[in-house]
Design a protein around this motif. Structure first.
Motif, mmCIF file in Angstrom:
data_model
loop_
_atom_site.group_PDB
_atom_site.id
_atom_site.type_symbol
_atom_site.label_atom_id
_atom_site.label_comp_id
_atom_site.label_asym_id
_atom_site.label_seq_id
_atom_site.Cartn_x
_atom_site.Cartn_y
_atom_site.Cartn_z
ATOM 1 N N ALA B 6 0.759 -1.122 -0.216
ATOM 2 C CA ALA B 6 -0.029 0.079 0.186
ATOM 3 C C ALA B 6 0.836 1.212 -0.040
ATOM 4 O O ALA B 6 0.475 2.382 -0.393
ATOM 5 N N THR B 7 2.133 1.100 0.516
ATOM 6 C CA THR B 7 2.909 2.403 0.572
ATOM 7 C C THR B 7 4.014 2.533 -0.809
ATOM 8 O O THR B 7 4.053 3.611 -1.048
ATOM 9 N N PHE B 8 4.603 1.170 -0.978
ATOM 10 C CA PHE B 8 5.498 1.607 -2.023
ATOM 11 C C PHE B 8 5.172 0.662 -3.311
ATOM 12 O O PHE B 8 5.813 0.903 -4.536
ATOM 13 N N GLY B 9 4.188 -0.219 -3.379
ATOM 14 C CA GLY B 9 3.657 -0.871 -4.484
ATOM 15 C C GLY B 9 4.144 -2.386 -4.520
ATOM 16 O O GLY B 9 3.512 -3.095 -5.352
ATOM 17 N N PRO B 290 0.712 12.346 -14.860
ATOM 18 C CA PRO B 290 0.935 12.056 -16.548
ATOM 19 C C PRO B 290 2.188 10.969 -16.487
ATOM 20 O O PRO B 290 2.222 10.359 -17.386
ATOM 21 N N ASN B 291 3.358 11.516 -15.987
ATOM 22 C CA ASN B 291 4.429 10.678 -16.013
ATOM 23 C C ASN B 291 4.550 9.543 -14.918
ATOM 24 O O ASN B 291 5.909 9.079 -14.568
ATOM 25 N N SER B 292 3.542 9.141 -14.377
ATOM 26 C CA SER B 292 3.546 7.759 -13.521
ATOM 27 C C SER B 292 3.528 6.698 -14.519
ATOM 28 O O SER B 292 3.073 6.525 -15.340
ATOM 29 N N LEU B 293 4.639 5.892 -14.212
ATOM 30 C CA LEU B 293 4.865 4.700 -15.048
ATOM 31 C C LEU B 293 3.769 3.686 -14.722
ATOM 32 O O LEU B 293 3.229 2.966 -15.589
ATOM 33 N N ASN B 294 3.339 3.580 -13.621
ATOM 34 C CA ASN B 294 2.354 2.539 -12.995
ATOM 35 C C ASN B 294 2.385 1.263 -13.820
ATOM 36 O O ASN B 294 1.294 0.725 -14.335
ATOM 37 N N PHE B 295 3.702 0.673 -13.559
ATOM 38 C CA PHE B 295 4.091 -0.485 -14.189
ATOM 39 C C PHE B 295 3.135 -1.490 -14.220
ATOM 40 O O PHE B 295 2.490 -2.255 -14.938
ATOM 41 N N TYR B 568 13.172 -0.030 -5.392
ATOM 42 C CA TYR B 568 12.907 1.261 -5.474
ATOM 43 C C TYR B 568 14.116 2.171 -5.506
ATOM 44 O O TYR B 568 14.170 3.176 -4.860
ATOM 45 N N ASN B 569 15.078 1.441 -6.246
ATOM 46 C CA ASN B 569 16.576 2.168 -5.923
ATOM 47 C C ASN B 569 16.671 3.266 -6.687
ATOM 48 O O ASN B 569 17.511 4.054 -6.882
ATOM 49 N N ARG B 570 15.584 3.705 -7.764
ATOM 50 C CA ARG B 570 15.660 4.985 -8.433
ATOM 51 C C ARG B 570 15.701 6.136 -7.362
ATOM 52 O O ARG B 570 16.411 7.218 -7.519
ATOM 53 N N PHE B 616 8.764 5.751 -8.140
ATOM 54 C CA PHE B 616 8.055 4.586 -7.881
ATOM 55 C C PHE B 616 7.390 3.912 -8.778
ATOM 56 O O PHE B 616 6.214 4.624 -8.929
ATOM 57 N N ILE B 617 7.906 3.230 -9.534
ATOM 58 C CA ILE B 617 7.274 2.781 -10.802
ATOM 59 C C ILE B 617 5.961 1.774 -10.668
ATOM 60 O O ILE B 617 5.335 1.682 -11.536
ATOM 61 N N MET B 618 5.841 1.264 -9.298
ATOM 62 C CA MET B 618 4.813 0.400 -8.861
ATOM 63 C C MET B 618 3.561 0.974 -8.539
ATOM 64 O O MET B 618 2.537 0.324 -8.626
#
Ligand code: SF4
Lengths: 190, 803
Positions: B6-9, B290-295, B568-570, B616-618
């Motif tokens: 819920a916090t990081f994906g 818009p630039n959330s990857l939401n992978f 989350y190493n970005r 956070f791509i997730m």
């Protein structure tokens, strides 16, 4: 609490540490170890207990009658996780592996019975399969009260898996979902 | 794991064991790694010894972890939200958070929609009838472009709402709730506050001492919020590090032996979702920026279709929605507690238990025994007899009264089969078969496959209810009754059905039925080049095997996803792609690509490019979530009392416990008058749950059940070490010996003296040494967390008397 020296280093140190009686313990240990695992096959495994995931080396020897003897389990000195170290549980893993307390054959306890009965695998698996089939047929819901297709089996639960290999766990999930189970759990919550 | 997702994906330990040595400050809560994860603990000691890291241990008991910590805080069990909340307040009030990180990588600037409120312990959106929150009411404000509005200075920005929420967690309040003296708390707060700088890193280490509560998800989330504020997520030496207690609990969560998910954390579909489109509308997140990857959200369909294709093969086609209708759709929670609740209500016919003994695990073992007696049949697959296989002749039970039919099937051990274990740090380590199966023992997966094939035969012969999924499930193994784990590992990895080749990455998965993958997060662990979990390029040759010097050892086994060692190493690098701390880099932008660890980010996305994805791509936000509607009991963690508690909640006495805890059996809770002492349960170094009751050496080391009693209380009650005592709760009793100790001191909670009693869990009526009333979980309450339904094993009320 933790040794600053690796086990190898420890043995090297030990090699110059002679007891007051002039008896070189480390040499003796080395000789004994050499004899015990000489010619043994080394396999790589992982500790079965906690999720640190300490790497183990297991030494086995096959006797002429085909019996495989487990001689020793020790920490893998090459592992980035444990660097050869083990806690009391990992260090005694051999006793879990070889035990006189194992369940020896499939056992069956009929309703109301006061004792186990030894049964064959065939009997046990047929019993399990027919129980699954009967409970599935009795408790399977194809369409719920609102007319939704739900295809679920409400009367059977499966729980377990923290000691499975991952691939076994995956197969368990696949088979249980294939049967339509919704009650599915392992130790993650408890 | 709900809280981290819920916090990081993703719901998993963010870093890995060896990485903890990079920390400057180590907060340990709800865990006793020196005794429960001893070899993992070496990495905390390395941080201390090699880089002078400070270790803070907050725990009800002074343990061997406390003994080497720089500071020990005696905390009342289950009150860690107040502790972390106090730290969050300290950091926010004094502006000690890592401002640049918070803006870059968290949703601090997101504006929350009007209607959000928190009053007297209640968030908005509560449905008093159903006793649940409608989490959809914890939403963001969206702009005309359909995306979330950003304004960090807005009165309803996440950051400002958070300030208001944690404002109440003053050091005085922390002391009243937790029992930690204010001065001690302030000393720790000062250390924690110093880690909000780029060249400092703090890690939080926790275990089931945080999860086993009705507020477990929020206990963990409160730590995660602190870590986001201080900029410690995604960084070597940082993170939220969940120490898991069984060898492969992680792997088998990933592979979804869990009622609410399918492999790879895909949600189980719900009634009303008639096709994949319906399902995705409810399950796959939509991007909020818009630039959330939401992978995850963007690729959900590919992962689901590849799974259905794996399971149903030829029967999963585009024209039948890939057999989506075969997936079972539960109407309600079907987790651990619900299994036994259903059995108690006579709605459960059969139970299969594999390496997991319900009776000992509980909670409320007496109810579990009753539940087992209500079953038509029970099948226990284990190497040893367990308290479940033997439940029908447990002390006090008359076997002839128990109508349950019981099978006990001898299973092989870990050492008699190959396959992989995934450790806490997500390292998938293949193990070799060392020994052949002992005697008649069989592998669990052979028993299950064989039973399944026999069920299939029965359906072929006799027909029955909805047989199609049973008949159509793929069993593409050389011997379907005896599949090899290597074959299954390949199936999990997945293939391109056109070429027949195994895939090297989940990026190659398709939603048109041309690829398979049994668990997308493991896709890439077994490419055409071979099984990467077998790799063993270890520490004897660091120059070759640890090229970054950071201890990633990328060619030792394989870690999900895609061999990333730190999730989350970005966020380990600044907006320009420079590591926050060049001495501890996670990944770095070299002008053309990211180098270092496997990036948790597109490998060539240039940080200078405004269109590059958020870190956070997730998550749908693209950010770490300080505010989250992914949990059932509130968008911000709030302190609630355990369901059985010695005091009323000092923050809001009228809403003392969480309003959404799941209570199954309302009449099985005790009052503080009858049961005046707090109890908590735990493990000892020498035992692992219950199986070690069969290991001679370990039983010799820790032979007998006992409870730990605080010295002052023992004096009051005339109890000496070695005396037999009875510990009782509303649910049951324990009759064991007492160990009197000063490791469990009294606490002052809201002006009242509170004692805590310590209860090791390992004993029962099966094993080398047994006792009639040795089941610790006879005491524990049958109640679950609102989000995860994890039982409250770690905080309940008891009485104690000398026998
Ligand atoms: S040796 Fe100890 S610390 Fe290592 S995995 Fe086994 S139980 Fe855990």
């Amino acid at each position: 609490m933790f040794m600053d020296v690796s086990r190898r280093h420890f043995l090297q140190l030990g090699a110059v540490g002679v007891t007051p009686l002039g008896f070189d313990l480390a040499e003796a240990t080395k000789v004994k170890q050499r004899l015990r695992i000489e010619g043994a096959t080394v396999s790589r495994t992982i500790c079965p207990y906690c999720a640190v995931g300490c790497a183990l080396l297991a030494y086995t020897k096959k006797a002429s009658d085909g019996h495989v003897e487990l001689l020793q389990i020790e920490g893998d000195p090459d592992s980035p996780v444990n660097e050869g170290r083990l806690c009391p549980k990992g260090a005694s893993a051999l006793q879990l592996a070889i035990s006189r307390r194992r369940v020896e054959s499939p056992m069956y306890r009929a309703p109301g019975a006061t004792e186990w009965a030894k049964v064959s695998w065939d009997f046990a698996l047929d019993k399990l399969a027919s129980n699954i089939k009967a409970s599935r047929d009795r408790t399977f819901v194809t369409t719920d009260g609102n007319g939704n297709v739900v295809n679920r089996c409400e009367g059977i639960a499966f729980a377990g898996g923290a000691a499975f290999s991952s691939e076994e766990g995956y197969l368990a999930t696949k088979l249980m979902r294939g049967l339509g189970l919704i009650y599915l759990e392992q130790q993650a919550r408890v | 794991m709900v809280s981290l997702a819920a916090t990081f994906g993703r719901g998993a330990m963010t870093n890995h064991w060896r990485d903890i040595r990079h920390a400057d400050l180590i907060l340990i809560n709800g865990a006793n790694p020196a005794e429960a994860h001893p070899v993992g603990f070496q990495w905390m000691m390395r941080a201390k010894l090699d880089r002078g890291a400070k270790m803070i241990h907050a725990d009800p008991r002074f343990t061997r972890t406390s003994a080497v910590a720089d500071k020990y805080l005696r905390i009342r069990t289950g009150t860690d939200v107040a502790y972390f909340g106090g730290l969050i307040n300290h950091v926010l009030r004094n502006n000690l958070y890592h401002d640049e990180y918070v803006r870059m990588a968290t949703n601090a600037a997101f504006v929350v929609a009007e209607g959000y409120s928190f009053d007297e312990g209640m968030f908005n959106g509560f449905d008093p009838q159903r006793k649940t929150y409608n989490a959809a009411e914890w939403a963001y404000e969206t702009g005309p472009d359909g995306f979330v509005v950003l304004d960090i200075d807005h009165p309803r920005s996440v950051l400002n709402l958070m300030r208001a929420h944690y404002n109440r967690y003053t050091p005085e309040m922390v002391e009243r709730i937790t029992g930690i003296p204010r001065t001690d708390f302030e000393e720790v707060a000062k250390l924690v506050g110093e880690t909000g700088k780029p060249d400092k890193v703090m890690t939080i280490v926790y275990a089931v001492g945080l999860t086993h509560h009705t507020t477990g998800v929020q206990l963990i989330r409160s730590g995660a919020l602190l870590q986001l504020l201080l900029g410690n997520m995604g960084r070597p030496g940082g993170g939220m590090n969940a120490e898991r207690g069984h060898a492969n609990i992680q792997g088998n969560t990933d592979h979804a032996i869990s009622w609410d998910i399918l492999p790879g954390y895909l949600r189980i579909p719900a009634p009303g979702q008639q096709n994949i489109d319906d399902y995705l509308a409810r399950s796959a997140s939509k991007k909020l920026r818009p630039n959330s990857l939401n992978f995850f959200g963007e690729n959900y369909r590919k992962f689901l279709v590849s799974l259905l294709k794996t399971w149903y093969g030829e029967s999963a086609r585009a024209d039948n929605d890939f057999a989506f209708h075969h997936l079972p759709k539960p109407a309600a929670d079907a987790s651990w507690l619900s299994i036994f609740d259903a059995a108690l209500r006579g709605r459960m016919e059969g139970l299969m238990l594999s390496g997991m003994t319900a009776t000992s695990i509980g909670p409320d073992s007496n109810q579990v025994l009753q539940a087992l007696s209500n079953l038509k049949w029970l099948c226990v697959m284990d190497s040893y007899a367990t308290t479940s296989s033997e439940f029908w002749r447990a002390p006090g039970i008359e076997p002839s009264n128990v109508q349950t039919e019981v099978l006990l099937l001898p299973a092989t051990h870990w050492i008699e089969k190959d396959g992989s274990f995934t450790n806490s740090g997500r390292w998938v380590q293949w193990k070799e078969q060392v020994l052949p199966p002992e005697g008649e023992a069989r592998h669990d997966h052979w028993m299950l496959a064989e039973a399944f094939m026999r069920v299939r035969t029965l359906y072929e012969r006799d027909g029955g209810t909805y047989p199609s999924p049973v008949l159509q499930l793929t069993m593409p193994y050389r011997d379907p009754r005896r599949p090899e784990l290597d074959e299954i590992a390949q199936e999990i990895n997945g293939r391109d059905l056109g070429t027949g080749q195994r895939l090297a990455t989940f990026a190659a998965l398709k939603d048109d039925g041309t690829t398979t993958s049994g668990d997308w997060i493991y896709c890439g662990h077994y490419p055409e080049s071979g099984n990467l979990a077998k790799r063993r390029d270890g520490i004897q040759d660091p120059a070759r095997n640890d090229p970054t010097g950071m201890g990633f050892y990328p060619n030792w086994a394989w870690s999900w996803p895609l061999n990333r060692r730190v999730l989350y190493n970005r966020a380990s690098a600044d907006p320009a792609g420079k590591p926050w701390d060049p001495t501890r880099p996670g990944i770095a932008w070299d002008g053309a690509k990211w180098t270092g660890d496997v990036p948790d980010y597109p490998a060539t996305a240039n940080p200078a490019d405004q269109a590059s994805p958020l870190p956070f791509i997730m998550t749908s936000e693209g950010m770490g979530r300080l505010f989250s509607n992914g949990v059932a009991d509130g968008p911000f963690p709030e302190h609630y009392e355990p369901v059985e508690s010695p005091v009323d909640n000092p923050l809001h006495p009228h809403q003392s416990a969480t309003p959404v805890a799941h209570i199954y059996l309302p009449d099985r809770f005790g009052s503080r008058r009858e049961f005046p002492y707090v109890a908590t349960s735990y493990r000892l170094t020498e035992h692992e749950h219950y199986v070690t009751q069969h290991v001679d050496q370990l039983v010799a080391l820790q032979p007998e059940a006992f409870v730990e009693v605080p010295a002052e209380l023992a004096r009051e009650k005339g109890i000496a070490t070695g005396d037999a005592v009875r510990v009782s709760s509303k649910r049951g009793k324990l009759e064991v010996r007492a160990v009197v100790t000063s490791r469990l001191g009294p606490l002052t909670i809201d002006g009242k003296k509170v004692y805590q009693i310590g209860i090791p869990i390992h004993w029962g009526f099966v094993g080398i040494n047994t006792g009639q009333h040795w089941l610790a979980n006879a005491l524990t309450p049958f109640v679950g967390d609102a989000s995860s339904r994890t039982p409250e094993f770690k905080a309940f009320l008891v009485n104690i008397e000398k026998l």
